[in-house]
Design a protein around this motif. Structure first.
Motif, PDB file in Angstrom:
ATOM      1  N   LEU A 167     -16.874  -5.943  23.449  1.00 20.42           N
ATOM      2  CA  LEU A 167     -17.349  -7.207  23.348  1.00 20.42           C
ATOM      3  C   LEU A 167     -16.303  -7.983  24.734  1.00 20.42           C
ATOM      4  O   LEU A 167     -16.959  -8.627  25.246  1.00 20.42           O
ATOM      5  N   VAL A 168     -15.384  -7.077  25.140  1.00 20.61           N
ATOM      6  CA  VAL A 168     -14.614  -7.766  26.411  1.00 20.61           C
ATOM      7  C   VAL A 168     -15.619  -7.375  27.413  1.00 20.61           C
ATOM      8  O   VAL A 168     -15.812  -8.270  28.550  1.00 20.61           O
ATOM      9  N   VAL A 169     -16.079  -6.366  27.657  1.00 18.49           N
ATOM     10  CA  VAL A 169     -17.097  -6.116  28.739  1.00 18.49           C
ATOM     11  C   VAL A 169     -18.232  -7.263  28.923  1.00 18.49           C
ATOM     12  O   VAL A 169     -18.773  -7.798  29.957  1.00 18.49           O
ATOM     13  N   VAL A 170     -19.038  -7.429  27.572  1.00 16.18           N
ATOM     14  CA  VAL A 170     -19.936  -8.409  27.498  1.00 16.18           C
ATOM     15  C   VAL A 170     -19.423  -9.708  28.032  1.00 16.18           C
ATOM     16  O   VAL A 170     -20.158 -10.549  28.574  1.00 16.18           O
ATOM     17  N   LEU A 171     -18.486 -10.301  27.290  1.00 14.34           N
ATOM     18  CA  LEU A 171     -17.670 -11.763  27.842  1.00 14.34           C
ATOM     19  C   LEU A 171     -17.536 -11.621  29.315  1.00 14.34           C
ATOM     20  O   LEU A 171     -17.666 -12.703  29.857  1.00 14.34           O
ATOM     21  N   GLY A 172     -16.928 -10.335  29.893  1.00 14.99           N
ATOM     22  CA  GLY A 172     -16.902 -10.671  31.309  1.00 14.99           C
ATOM     23  C   GLY A 172     -17.994 -10.571  32.068  1.00 14.99           C
ATOM     24  O   GLY A 172     -18.032 -11.409  33.002  1.00 14.99           O
ATOM     25  N   LEU A 173     -19.157 -10.047  31.788  1.00 13.86           N
ATOM     26  CA  LEU A 173     -20.361 -10.197  32.371  1.00 13.86           C
ATOM     27  C   LEU A 173     -20.744 -11.627  32.447  1.00 13.86           C
ATOM     28  O   LEU A 173     -21.587 -12.267  33.271  1.00 13.86           O
ATOM     29  N   LEU A 174     -20.863 -12.273  30.907  1.00 14.27           N
ATOM     30  CA  LEU A 174     -21.238 -13.401  30.741  1.00 14.27           C
ATOM     31  C   LEU A 174     -20.510 -14.396  31.665  1.00 14.27           C
ATOM     32  O   LEU A 174     -21.204 -15.425  32.099  1.00 14.27           O
ATOM     33  N   ALA A 175     -19.209 -14.339  31.821  1.00 17.06           N
ATOM     34  CA  ALA A 175     -18.337 -14.988  32.654  1.00 17.06           C
ATOM     35  C   ALA A 175     -19.161 -15.261  34.061  1.00 17.06           C
ATOM     36  O   ALA A 175     -18.917 -16.000  34.856  1.00 17.06           O
ATOM     37  N   ALA A 176     -18.960 -13.713  34.519  1.00 16.02           N
ATOM     38  CA  ALA A 176     -19.332 -13.416  35.951  1.00 16.02           C
ATOM     39  C   ALA A 176     -20.951 -14.249  36.178  1.00 16.02           C
ATOM     40  O   ALA A 176     -21.011 -14.967  37.267  1.00 16.02           O
ATOM     41  N   LEU A 177     -21.731 -14.229  35.268  1.00 16.79           N
ATOM     42  CA  LEU A 177     -23.021 -14.605  35.471  1.00 16.79           C
ATOM     43  C   LEU A 177     -22.877 -16.296  35.367  1.00 16.79           C
ATOM     44  O   LEU A 177     -23.621 -16.908  36.208  1.00 16.79           O
ATOM     45  N   ALA A 178     -22.127 -17.047  34.651  1.00 11.43           N
ATOM     46  CA  ALA A 178     -21.841 -18.239  34.454  1.00 11.43           C
ATOM     47  C   ALA A 178     -21.259 -18.799  35.816  1.00 11.43           C
ATOM     48  O   ALA A 178     -21.475 -19.808  36.452  1.00 11.43           O
ATOM     49  N   TYR A 179     -20.486 -18.217  36.522  1.00 14.12           N
ATOM     50  CA  TYR A 179     -19.844 -18.405  37.644  1.00 14.12           C
ATOM     51  C   TYR A 179     -20.733 -18.349  38.893  1.00 14.12           C
ATOM     52  O   TYR A 179     -21.019 -19.271  39.368  1.00 14.12           O
TER      53      TYR A 179
END
Length: 52
Positions: free
Chosen positions: A31-43
């Motif tokens: 979950l933490v890895v997926v949230l980090g990837l989503l945050a990076a893509l949103a940025y």
């Protein structure tokens, strides 16, 4: 005989606890890895693509 049953119960409880903790921890790490990837893509999206 009750001491033997107590030790068996404690051993089974420890084994079940370790299995549950491993499964929950694996899920939390994913979950933490997926949230980090989503945050990076949103940025990246809001930094580079929304300005044009």
């Amino acid at each position: 005989m009750t001491d033997l049953r107590y030790y068996i119960f404690v051993l089974v409880a420890i084994i079940i606890g370790v299995v549950v903790i491993k499964k929950v921890t694996g899920c939390i790490i994913r979950l933490v890895v997926v949230l980090g990837l989503l945050a990076a893509l949103a940025y990246v999206y809001f930094t580079y693509f929304s300005a044009s």
